[in-house]
Scaffold this active site. Structure first.
Site, short mmCIF file in Angstrom:
data_model
loop_
_atom_site.label_atom_id
_atom_site.label_comp_id
_atom_site.label_asym_id
_atom_site.label_seq_id
_atom_site.Cartn_x
_atom_site.Cartn_y
_atom_site.Cartn_z
N ASP A 18 7.26 78.10 19.14
CA ASP A 18 7.65 76.84 18.60
C ASP A 18 7.27 75.88 19.56
OD1 ASP A 18 9.55 74.92 17.17
OD2 ASP A 18 10.43 74.98 19.03
N ASP A 68 8.15 71.82 20.06
CA ASP A 68 9.36 70.79 20.75
C ASP A 68 10.54 71.80 21.35
OD1 ASP A 68 8.07 68.10 20.07
OD2 ASP A 68 8.35 68.91 18.23
N GLU A 108 21.40 69.69 12.67
CA GLU A 108 20.44 70.83 12.90
C GLU A 108 21.13 71.70 13.90
OE1 GLU A 108 17.26 69.48 15.24
OE2 GLU A 108 16.17 71.27 14.79
N SER A 151 5.21 74.52 14.58
CA SER A 151 5.79 73.43 14.99
C SER A 151 6.21 72.66 13.47
CB SER A 151 5.35 72.46 15.73
OG SER A 151 5.99 71.18 16.13
N ALA A 152 7.58 72.28 13.48
CA ALA A 152 8.11 71.40 12.55
C ALA A 152 7.86 69.80 12.81
CB ALA A 152 9.49 71.77 12.12
N LYS A 212 10.45 77.83 8.13
CA LYS A 212 9.23 78.17 8.85
C LYS A 212 8.76 79.61 8.03
CE LYS A 212 9.53 75.74 13.16
NZ LYS A 212 9.10 75.84 14.52
N ASP A 223 13.54 77.81 20.13
CA ASP A 223 14.73 77.27 20.65
C ASP A 223 15.83 77.07 19.50
OD1 ASP A 223 13.31 75.00 19.38
OD2 ASP A 223 15.02 73.80 20.23
N1 LIG Z 1 12.58 63.12 12.79
C1 LIG Z 1 12.76 64.11 13.47
C2 LIG Z 1 12.67 65.70 12.93
C3 LIG Z 1 12.64 66.35 13.80
N2 LIG Z 1 12.99 66.27 15.08
C4 LIG Z 1 13.12 67.39 16.28
O1 LIG Z 1 11.81 68.07 16.18
C5 LIG Z 1 11.96 69.48 16.34
C6 LIG Z 1 10.89 70.08 15.39
O2 LIG Z 1 9.64 70.50 16.08
P1 LIG Z 1 9.66 72.17 16.30
O3 LIG Z 1 8.04 72.05 17.17
O4 LIG Z 1 10.81 72.57 17.37
O5 LIG Z 1 9.62 72.95 15.20
C7 LIG Z 1 13.46 69.67 15.56
O6 LIG Z 1 14.01 70.74 16.52
C8 LIG Z 1 13.97 68.29 15.76
O7 LIG Z 1 15.16 68.32 16.54
C9 LIG Z 1 12.88 65.05 15.92
O8 LIG Z 1 12.89 64.76 16.81
N3 LIG Z 1 12.85 63.85 14.76
#
Ligand SMILES: Nc1ccn([C@@H]2O[C@H](COP(=O)(O)O)[C@@H](O)[C@H]2O)c(=O)n1
Length: 320
Positions: free
Chosen positions: A63, A65, A110, A178-179, A227, A252
């Protein structure tokens, strides 16, 4: 058969146990008090099996973030890729306010240990969709992204360079799943000089028009809890990952555990979870779900030590 003779059973078992201990992974970093393991023996056996198979059979899925990036630094939250876009060059005050309100509403959901992933899923879609709509309305310019990243406080975890460089040296593919926002993610790793050729990314990419203005997001939305779908549709098709049945998975969020669902005929999967926030509430769940849990650890020390051990047989071959 010898096991059926009682007087020989105990000595044989002891010899086997000693042999096992002697050949087990020796990774002192696993003894740190920030490291929690449900079954230490299984972790060591898995690491050892991966080491025997070597770097050529390994892939790393991570992942981004708050996994490859820090959660906090000097008591302040480090921005996610979405939050890096909250920059005066890219969006106006009103949009910034709305994005922060959405973060304050949905982030606690979340990470809420009292709700199931099924329960959270539609709410995550709501969050991501609303933020992406707001960003599109701002007509963000592609040519300003690099500057926004440069001026942000984005920060990879301490030891990130060792991690990325080791994987490159050992020709192990790294799939970053990554989301977050792919274009921003790429810029973060590029500016940190670790966007190496073995790095592959699945994320939410922006779609710019001919003049370089954001008009949409490409493909199906990826959020924290879908995912698995991305793993089955995108990751399983990546040719560089074929023939690598051993997976080191870093995340995470519990949703990150599905990132390896597209790996066909996997043999060993070792999951490492960074527990950054709501430690007391989520500790039990994380220990149940991940093989190794790193509590409030802002470094790559443990993943690097495991990686070094797993790829050490290749080192020896290279030295020979
Ligand atoms: N508008 C948003 C949407 C999501 N997030 C955070 O980003 C994280 C997603 O990314 P990964 O690389 O961890 O998959 C996710 O955990 C959300 O907390 C955000 O900050 N703003």
């Amino acid at each position: 058969m010898v096991y059926h003779i009682p007087w020989i059973y105990t000595p044989v078992r002891s010899v086997l146990a000693i042999w096992h201990q002697l050949t087990k992974a020796e990774i002192p970093e696993l003894a740190k008090c920030s490291v929690l393991m449900r079954d230490r023996s299984r972790v060591e056996d898995t690491i050892y099996a991966m080491q025997r198979a070597g770097a050529g059979r390994l892939q790393v899925i991570s992942d981004f973030d708050m996994t490859l990036t820090r959660f906090a630094h000097n008591g302040k939250r480090v921005p996610t890729t979405h939050n890096i876009l909250d920059h005066r060059l890219l969006i106006d005050e009103d949009c910034s306010k709305k994005i922060r309100e959405l973060l304050n509403t949905y982030y606690p959901i979340e990470i809420d240990a009292g709700r199931t992933a099924e329960d959270k899923l539609p709410l995550m879609v709501e969050w991501w969709t609303q933020v992406h709509e707001l960003l599109i309305q701002q007509r963000i310019r592609k040519d300003l992204l690099a500057q926004a990243v440069k001026e942000s406080s984005a920060m990879l975890r301490e030891g990130y360079k060792v991690f990325f460089d080791r994987l490159t040296e050992q020709q192990v593919p790294l799939l970053i799943f990554s989301a977050g926002v792919g274009d921003v993610l790429e810029e973060v790793i590029r500016q940190n000089n670790v966007f190496h050729p073995n790095v592959h990314i699945i994320s939410n990419y922006m779609d710019f028009d001919q003049t370089g203005v954001l008009r949409a997001f490409q493909g199906q939305l990826i959020h924290t809890f879908n995912k698995r779908e991305g793993a089955l549709s995108h990751a399983s098709g990546l040719r560089v990952l074929q023939g690598r049945p051993n997976v080191l998975l870093l995340g995470d969020s519990l949703g990150d555990l599905t990132m390896a669902d597209g790996v066909s005929e996997h043999q060993n999967i070792l999951t490492i979870g960074f527990l950054n926030d709501q430690m007391d509430e989520r500790k039990e769940l994380y220990v149940k779900s991940f093989d190794v849990v790193l509590v409030k650890d802002e470094t790559m020390e443990v993943p690097n030590a495991i990686l070094k051990y797993i790829t050490s047989s290749t080192d020896n071959k290279l030295d020979a």
